[in-house]
Design a protein around this motif. Structure first.
Motif, PDB file in Angstrom:
ATOM      1  N   ARG A 220       0.813  -1.223   0.000  1.00 38.53           N
ATOM      2  CA  ARG A 220       0.000   0.000   0.000  1.00 38.53           C
ATOM      3  C   ARG A 220       0.849   1.277   0.000  1.00 38.53           C
ATOM      4  N   GLN A 221       1.943   1.274  -0.772  1.00 38.03           N
ATOM      5  CA  GLN A 221       2.716   2.489  -0.903  1.00 38.03           C
ATOM      6  C   GLN A 221       2.916   2.782  -2.389  1.00 38.03           C
ATOM      7  N   TYR A 222       2.962   4.045  -2.749  1.00 38.17           N
ATOM      8  CA  TYR A 222       3.085   4.443  -4.144  1.00 38.17           C
ATOM      9  C   TYR A 222       4.503   4.220  -4.641  1.00 38.17           C
ATOM     10  N   GLY A 223       4.620   3.961  -5.931  1.00 42.40           N
ATOM     11  CA  GLY A 223       5.925   3.767  -6.528  1.00 42.40           C
ATOM     12  C   GLY A 223       6.490   2.404  -6.184  1.00 42.40           C
ATOM     13  N   ASN A 225       7.875  -0.906  -4.217  1.00 38.23           N
ATOM     14  CA  ASN A 225       7.383  -1.629  -3.038  1.00 38.23           C
ATOM     15  C   ASN A 225       8.523  -2.054  -2.118  1.00 38.23           C
TER      16      ASN A 225
END
Length: 302
Positions: A220-223, A225
């Motif tokens: 659940r993090q952008y860009g 992982n």
């Protein structure tokens, strides 16, 4: 313990024999950018009540070493230990310079009553890319192409981080299928620098190239992982471990002498790694003349 030539500097922890530095002199890049993840080898000795009985090389005490101008031989004497007890096994690893490459090989002497199923070496632990992580790419030959993965951006693991007590995620590729050749390349086109990592085994036998990402992926993090350093406050090391796994099933009283694993830095990308493997392969295996091969004379065979 340090081994150095015109191309490389290799450093090994004198206490446990972990490979703590692997410096490419031309680029100034140290592959082991996170020494807290430094490693060396691992063995699997299945027991009747525990199949996953692993012995971690980094948890063993280095008994002795022999050093020459172009090589370093490390020895871990029996017994090797883990939470299950002591095991009568002796391991030796040789690191030597051969031309523009580094060559790693091992000997495992089994004096237990069990078979040693797996031998992992060399485990290069604690690297985060060739230069900048997100500029690093990999070429893993798979079925005539590449794996098309982006391990240094979006690590697609085959095991969930933290699942079944695991503190990392892993992914791997097997030879001779889907990998048609046992070599990979990590490269950075912006730096015009690459690292060839191959098993030069003259015997066609099953093996695995494997990656571990510590301490797992960030969900659940952008860009990317990959875990973010700011989330871990420097308390937990972040990086990959890379190695080849062999499956010799060493019988009691026998010794396994593993094939050489090569590490070689060079300019360019994977296109410049391929000829390294080709030269070695052609030196070991000759192309048969079609007229001398019965298969070539048939329209079909079953």
């Amino acid at each position: 313990l340090t081994l150095e030539n015109a191309y490389y500097v290799v450093a090994v922890d004198p206490v446990n024999g972990a490979i703590s530095k692997l410096l490419d002199k031309k680029s100034g890049l140290d592959l082991i950018s996170e020494p807290r993840l430094a490693d060396n080898f691992r063995l699997l000795i299945p027991l009747p009540d525990l199949e996953a009985n692993y012995i971690l090389g980094r948890e063993q005490r280095l008994a002795s070493h022999e050093q020459g101008d172009d090589r370093l031989r490390l020895t871990w004497k029996s017994p090797l230990v883990n939470p299950q007890g002591s095991f009568d096994v002796e391991v030796s690893m040789t690191i030597r310079f051969v031309g523009a490459s580094m060559e790693f090989s091992v000997d495992v002497k089994n004096q237990t009553k069990h078979r040693i199923a797996e031998v992992w070496y060399p485990i290069l632990g604690g690297f985060t890319g060739i230069g900048d992580r997100q500029d690093t790419q990999e070429m893993i030959p798979v079925a005539g192409g590449s794996s098309e993965t982006k391990l240094f951006h979006s690590f697609q693991g085959r095991s969930p981080g933290g699942g079944l007590g695991m503190t990392y995620v892993e992914t791997f590729w097997t030879y001779p299928t889907p990998m048609p050749m046992p070599w990979i390349t990590l490269y950075n086109r912006k730096l015009n620098r690459a690292m060839y990592f191959a098993c030069h085994d003259a015997i066609c036998r099953f093996k695995v190239v494997r990656f571990e990402l510590h301490p797992g992926v960030g969900s659940r993090q952008y860009g990317s992982n990959w875990p973010r350093p700011e989330d871990l406050a420097g308390k937990i090391p972040i990086g990959l471990k890379l190695h080849w796994t062999h499956f010799p099933y060493i019988k009691p009283g026998e010794t396994f002498s593993g094939p050489p694993v090569l590490v070689q830095f060079h300019d360019g990308d994977w296109h410049d790694s391929a000829p390294i493997y080709r030269r070695w392969f052609k030196s070991q295996f000759k192309v048969l003349a079609p007229t001398s091969n019965w298969m070539r004379q048939k329209l079909a065979f079953v």
